[in-house]
Design an enzyme around this catalytic site. Structure first.
Site, PDB file in Angstrom:
ATOM      1  N   ASP A  76       0.830  -1.210   0.000  1.00  0.00           N
ATOM      2  CA  ASP A  76       0.000   0.000   0.000  1.00  0.00           C
ATOM      3  C   ASP A  76       0.861   1.256   0.000  1.00  0.00           C
ATOM      4  O   ASP A  76       2.024   1.256   0.421  1.00  0.00           O
ATOM      5  CB  ASP A  76      -0.974   0.020   1.180  1.00  0.00           C
ATOM      6  CG  ASP A  76      -0.263  -0.025   2.537  1.00  0.00           C
ATOM      7  OD1 ASP A  76       0.709  -0.793   2.677  1.00  0.00           O
ATOM      8  OD2 ASP A  76      -0.690   0.698   3.457  1.00  0.00           O
ATOM      9  N   ASP A 106       8.857   4.004  -1.182  1.00  0.00           N
ATOM     10  CA  ASP A 106       8.083   3.524  -0.023  1.00  0.00           C
ATOM     11  C   ASP A 106       6.884   2.703  -0.486  1.00  0.00           C
ATOM     12  O   ASP A 106       5.762   3.213  -0.495  1.00  0.00           O
ATOM     13  CB  ASP A 106       7.628   4.722   0.813  1.00  0.00           C
ATOM     14  CG  ASP A 106       6.962   4.336   2.118  1.00  0.00           C
ATOM     15  OD1 ASP A 106       7.188   3.205   2.587  1.00  0.00           O
ATOM     16  OD2 ASP A 106       6.215   5.156   2.652  1.00  0.00           O
ATOM     17  N   GLU A 138      -0.039  -1.376   5.623  1.00  0.00           N
ATOM     18  CA  GLU A 138       1.019  -0.982   6.551  1.00  0.00           C
ATOM     19  C   GLU A 138       0.835   0.469   6.979  1.00  0.00           C
ATOM     20  O   GLU A 138       1.067   0.823   8.141  1.00  0.00           O
ATOM     21  CB  GLU A 138       2.393  -1.162   5.888  1.00  0.00           C
ATOM     22  CG  GLU A 138       3.583  -0.948   6.809  1.00  0.00           C
ATOM     23  CD  GLU A 138       4.076   0.511   6.860  1.00  0.00           C
ATOM     24  OE1 GLU A 138       4.918   0.827   7.717  1.00  0.00           O
ATOM     25  OE2 GLU A 138       3.611   1.324   6.032  1.00  0.00           O
ATOM     26  N   HIS A 360       6.033   9.740   1.127  1.00  0.00           N
ATOM     27  CA  HIS A 360       4.770  10.448   1.415  1.00  0.00           C
ATOM     28  C   HIS A 360       4.708  11.843   0.803  1.00  0.00           C
ATOM     29  O   HIS A 360       3.732  12.563   1.018  1.00  0.00           O
ATOM     30  CB  HIS A 360       4.521  10.551   2.929  1.00  0.00           C
ATOM     31  CG  HIS A 360       4.413   9.232   3.624  1.00  0.00           C
ATOM     32  ND1 HIS A 360       3.978   9.121   4.939  1.00  0.00           N
ATOM     33  CD2 HIS A 360       4.673   7.968   3.225  1.00  0.00           C
ATOM     34  CE1 HIS A 360       3.976   7.844   5.296  1.00  0.00           C
ATOM     35  NE2 HIS A 360       4.413   7.124   4.257  1.00  0.00           N
TER      36      HIS A 360
END
Length: 387
Positions: A76, A106, A138, A360
């Site tokens: 994810d 990531d 996660e 992110h």
């Protein structure tokens, strides 16, 4: 190495095209990875979550015996909404020695590298199996890894070593704090603001609860272990949100507090939870229920993920040090799934390509030299399997 790099980039391009934001399904990506691993002879298991829209993948190359080496990554990614991307986040773009796209560092880059090496592992593996674990959710509490841990425990599958490929710039990470997240809900009694004593102000009780969190936040500093290696070395508490109320002149009947703590030791989590339970039971709730017997305070557990505890003896650290040539291991502030695998009895480290500083963010990227370093490590792992 160039062939492995080309294969990994091609795989990563496919993986980035799957928009596996945590709120959405990851099934298409898991099915794609399952097909690739089955194609090289791996035994593959796909375990769906209760909703049937998400799944974990667990695959094995080699004999079904204890003590294998596990390569782990989460499928994810975090949302891209309201982020200012200069390219399509779900289309990988190569530019100036970097691979751009949501999840490149990531952590789909590591997943792509591990799967690209699977044909090599299939040729090399002998007595010690190699496992692949790709999980869901996660980013929202390590839900997939916790579910997978239950499956492995029930099946009696006991890998010996876990390498979690979160972005560490290929540094070996042997420790990080836990991450415990909660939402505490306050139910009071609405009323007109001119008569505050005739209502139960949920926001005011939430404020008092936050005040208690702040007191505990300071007390935890004195509980820091001697020679602690984390920064800061004590368990931290953060109040993320306090939400409640509808207007200036209305006594709010509902409120909530979103908060987290990051324990450096299990006893600290118990210390905080026991104190808050006592405070609510003996101080806040009696005052609330003196006005309205149905008033309540309920804490919802969003996720409780154990930290990765540094260990004097750590085969995972020793193996990765041999593969990378690293002379030491570090700790980090961010959390991973590593503690979940450690709790199953595996030695575990976190080591993967890319920087957490890029995770992110808009225009997330993975530097090609990082991906190459990762492939060198994984290639050496294959040679070790065949030794």
């Amino acid at each position: 190495m160039q062939h492995a790099l080309d294969d990994t980039k091609a795989l990563l391009r496919h993986l980035i095209a799957f928009p596996t934001v945590s709120t959405d399904s990851n099934l298409a990506m898991i099915e794609f990875l399952a097909d690739r691993l089955e194609g090289v002879g791996a035994k593959v298991e796909v375990h769906a979550d209760p909703s049937g829209t998400k799944a974990n993948l667990f695959a094995t190359l080699g004999p079904e015996v204890d003590g294998g080496i596990l390569l782990s990554g989460h499928s994810d990614v975090v949302p891209v909404a309201d982020q200012d991307w200069t390219t399509d986040p779900f289309e990988m773009v190569e530019r100036d020695g970097r691979l751009y796209g949501r999840g490149t560092c990531d952590m789909k880059g590591f997943i792509a590298a591990a799967v690209a090496m699977a044909p090599f592992y299939a040729e090399k593996v002998k007595d010690r199996p190699i496992h692949f674990a790709f999980t869901h959710d996660e980013e929202t509490g390590c839900l997939g890894a916790q579910a997978l841990a239950q499956v492995l425990r029930a099946q009696g599958v006991r890998p010996g070593v876990a390498i979690i490929g979160e972005p560490t710039l290929m540094r070996i990470i042997e420790g990080h704090k836990g991450c415990y997240e909660y939402t505490t809900h306050f139910t009071g009694l609405e009323g007109h603001g001119s008569g505050p004593d005739r209502g139960v102000n949920a926001v005011e009780y939430a404020v008092r609860y936050v005040g208690r969190l702040l007191e505990l936040k300071e007390q935890l500093k004195a509980r820091a272990p001697a020679q602690g290696r984390f920064d800061p070395p004590w368990t931290t508490i953060n109040t993320g949100a306090l939400v409640g109320g509808v207007a200036h002149n209305v006594i709010p009947g509902k409120a909530r507090v979103d908060w987290e703590m990051r324990p450096v030791q299990a006893g600290d989590a118990d210390f905080v939870k026991d104190d808050l339970h006592h405070y609510c039971t003996h101080t806040l709730l009696p005052a609330m229920r003196a006005v309205m017997p149905e008033a309540d305070i309920v804490t919802e557990v969003i996720g409780e993920v154990d930290g990765l505890i540094p260990a004097d003896e750590n085969e995972a650290r020793d193996i990765v040090a041999e593969l990378t040539g690293a002379n030491g291991a570090d700790t980090v502030a961010f959390g991973t799934e590593a503690g979940i695998f450690q709790a199953l009895g595996m030695s575990a480290v976190v080591c993967g390509p890319g920087s957490i500083e890029q995770a992110h963010k808009p225009d997330e990227y993975l530097a090609l030299d990082q991906l190459e370093e990762c492939l060198v490590m994984l290639e050496r792992l294959g040679a070790k399997l065949g030794a």
